[in-house]
Design an enzyme around this catalytic site. Structure first.
Site, PDB file in Angstrom:
ATOM      1  N   ILE A 176       0.835  -1.203   0.000  1.00  0.00           N
ATOM      2  CA  ILE A 176       0.000   0.000   0.000  1.00  0.00           C
ATOM      3  C   ILE A 176       0.872   1.255   0.000  1.00  0.00           C
ATOM      4  O   ILE A 176       0.603   2.209  -0.745  1.00  0.00           O
ATOM      5  CB  ILE A 176      -0.919  -0.010   1.242  1.00  0.00           C
ATOM      6  CG1 ILE A 176      -1.955  -1.144   1.135  1.00  0.00           C
ATOM      7  CG2 ILE A 176      -1.623   1.332   1.414  1.00  0.00           C
ATOM      8  CD1 ILE A 176      -2.821  -1.324   2.385  1.00  0.00           C
TER       9      ILE A 176
ATOM     10  N   ASP B 168      15.440   1.248  10.561  1.00  0.00           N
ATOM     11  CA  ASP B 168      14.353   0.661  11.338  1.00  0.00           C
ATOM     12  C   ASP B 168      13.599   1.770  12.081  1.00  0.00           C
ATOM     13  O   ASP B 168      14.216   2.522  12.848  1.00  0.00           O
ATOM     14  CB  ASP B 168      14.956  -0.339  12.337  1.00  0.00           C
ATOM     15  CG  ASP B 168      13.913  -1.223  12.984  1.00  0.00           C
ATOM     16  OD1 ASP B 168      12.761  -0.779  13.161  1.00  0.00           O
ATOM     17  OD2 ASP B 168      14.251  -2.378  13.327  1.00  0.00           O
TER      18      ASP B 168
ATOM     19  N   LYS C 172       8.245  12.445  15.334  1.00  0.00           N
ATOM     20  CA  LYS C 172       9.030  13.304  16.234  1.00  0.00           C
ATOM     21  C   LYS C 172      10.231  13.893  15.485  1.00  0.00           C
ATOM     22  O   LYS C 172      10.534  15.078  15.594  1.00  0.00           O
ATOM     23  CB  LYS C 172       9.489  12.463  17.439  1.00  0.00           C
ATOM     24  CG  LYS C 172      10.381  13.158  18.404  1.00  0.00           C
ATOM     25  CD  LYS C 172       9.746  13.169  19.778  1.00  0.00           C
ATOM     26  CE  LYS C 172      10.633  13.931  20.743  1.00  0.00           C
ATOM     27  NZ  LYS C 172       9.962  15.085  21.284  1.00  0.00           N
TER      28      LYS C 172
ATOM     29  N   SER D 204      -3.480   3.373   9.308  1.00  0.00           N
ATOM     30  CA  SER D 204      -3.907   2.444  10.368  1.00  0.00           C
ATOM     31  C   SER D 204      -4.662   1.279   9.734  1.00  0.00           C
ATOM     32  O   SER D 204      -4.225   0.749   8.710  1.00  0.00           O
ATOM     33  CB  SER D 204      -4.708   3.168  11.454  1.00  0.00           C
ATOM     34  OG  SER D 204      -5.920   3.695  10.949  1.00  0.00           O
TER      35      SER D 204
ATOM     36  N   LYS E 169      -2.900  -0.037  15.919  1.00  0.00           N
ATOM     37  CA  LYS E 169      -3.585   0.837  14.953  1.00  0.00           C
ATOM     38  C   LYS E 169      -4.577   1.764  15.663  1.00  0.00           C
ATOM     39  O   LYS E 169      -4.767   2.920  15.265  1.00  0.00           O
ATOM     40  CB  LYS E 169      -4.304   0.007  13.887  1.00  0.00           C
ATOM     41  CG  LYS E 169      -3.380  -0.875  13.031  1.00  0.00           C
ATOM     42  CD  LYS E 169      -2.350  -0.083  12.265  1.00  0.00           C
ATOM     43  CE  LYS E 169      -1.675  -0.925  11.198  1.00  0.00           C
ATOM     44  NZ  LYS E 169      -0.661  -0.190  10.440  1.00  0.00           N
TER      45      LYS E 169
ATOM     46  N   ILE F 259      -6.900  -5.138   1.355  1.00  0.00           N
ATOM     47  CA  ILE F 259      -6.459  -4.651   0.043  1.00  0.00           C
ATOM     48  C   ILE F 259      -5.727  -5.794  -0.664  1.00  0.00           C
ATOM     49  O   ILE F 259      -4.773  -6.359  -0.100  1.00  0.00           O
ATOM     50  CB  ILE F 259      -5.501  -3.433   0.193  1.00  0.00           C
ATOM     51  CG1 ILE F 259      -6.153  -2.296   0.995  1.00  0.00           C
ATOM     52  CG2 ILE F 259      -5.020  -2.951  -1.181  1.00  0.00           C
ATOM     53  CD1 ILE F 259      -7.313  -1.576   0.333  1.00  0.00           C
TER      54      ILE F 259
END
Ligand code: HXC
Length: 264
Positions: free
Chosen positions: A29, A75, A135, A152, A170, A199
């Site tokens: 996605i 990561d 952040k 999410s 999520k 999806i």
């Protein structure tokens, strides 16, 4: 049955001169979300763990769109890695306008079989990863008056079986979308979420697909990555300039009918 959207819905130069950073942008996605942004003029930096997969995806997307896609391996769980990718993006392209938090990990596991570490791992990738990257990127997004999309899911709407780790992460990501919309709004930064349903042809469906076999979709087709990609273009576009703090559900109103017995 509705048709899958084409990529010709929006003006081609919508995001010319803008820079996108997308975690998880090397596949599925998030790759389609990235590609749609590049197709509309943005330059993209994609970020995830697998260097080879990222480099291949970046080359393919650049070739297909004629735009620029730059891969950075790291990561999302590691604050040093997220700071590094933001630094690279800003040094290389001079700005950062859009952030997609898409990196996720998932598998089917029943409560009895979910180890302490398994639960923690998914929370760390999905939730902490979303926090970490935002952040690091926020100062630059404030400068450009940019926008964020948190990816999410709809798992937590009904308490999907074998998905408590992902569902919890999520749900918390959806909460962050609202909190950040409130705190970053005064800085001109819009923060929205997209919650895709099942999806087709994605890593997620490869892993979770068997459990969703009996889902009912009123729109009579599975979701396509293009459904999410075009929603992304809309939410980042000026057309959505008074939209913040929402979670756009892109699921054809799928109703999960999952087996909740068995041995996952
Ligand atoms: C139970 C499992 C498991 C499984 C791993 N674990 N797979 N437990 N069932 N199938 C446990 C391990 O045993 C270990 O616990 C802990 O999880 C951490 O596993 P690692 O392999 O060490 O972690 P890591 O290398 O960081 O890999 C993370 C991962 C991996 C989530 C396990 O699959 C991953 O990185 N995937 C990324 C791609 C991905 O999953 N994408 C799909 C997103 S789909 P112990 O106790 O043994 O130490 C999505 C869409 C949702 O988000 C919506 C769909 C409708």
């Amino acid at each position: 049955m509705t048709t899958v959207p084409t990529t010709k819905i929006f003006k081609e130069n919508l995001f010319t001169g803008k820079v996108l950073l997308c975690s998880g942008g090397g596949s599925g996605i998030c790759r389609a979300m990235t590609e749609a942004m590049v197709q509309h003029g943005a330059t993209a930096v994609i970020f995830s763990r697998s260097k080879d997969k990222l480099e291949k995806a970046a080359k393919e997307m650049a070739l297909k769109t004629g735009g620029e896609v730059f891969p950075v391996a790291g990561d999302v769980r590691n604050p040093k890695d997220v700071e590094r990718v933001v630094e690279i993006a800003v040094e290389k392209y001079g700005r950062l306008d859009y952030l997609i938090n898409g990196a996720a990990g998932n598998f089917l596991a029943a409560f009895d079989h979910l180890s302490y570490n398994a639960f923690k791992t998914v929370i760390e990738i999905d939730l902490l990863g979303t926090f970490n990257l935002t952040k690091a990127a926020a100062p630059h997004l404030k400068k450009s008056k940019g926008a964020i999309i948190n990816v999410s899911a709809t798992l937590h709407y009904t308490g999907t079986p074998f998905q408590q780790h992902a569902g919890a992460a999520k749900a918390a990501i959806d909460a962050l979308t609202k909190h950040w919309a409130v705190e970053l709004g005064p800085h001109g930064v819009r923060v929205n979420g997209i919650a895709p349903g099942p999806i087709k042809d994605t890593v997620g469906m490869e892993k979770l697909g068997p459990a969703f076999e009996h889902s009912v979709v009123p729109l009579q087709r599975m979701g396509d990555v293009q459904d999410v990609a075009q929603s992304t273009v809309f939410l980042f576009s000026e057309g959505a300039s008074y939209i913040t703090g929402i979670v756009l559900v892109v699921d054809g109103m799928s109703i999960f009918i999952m087996f909740c017995s068995g041995d996952h």
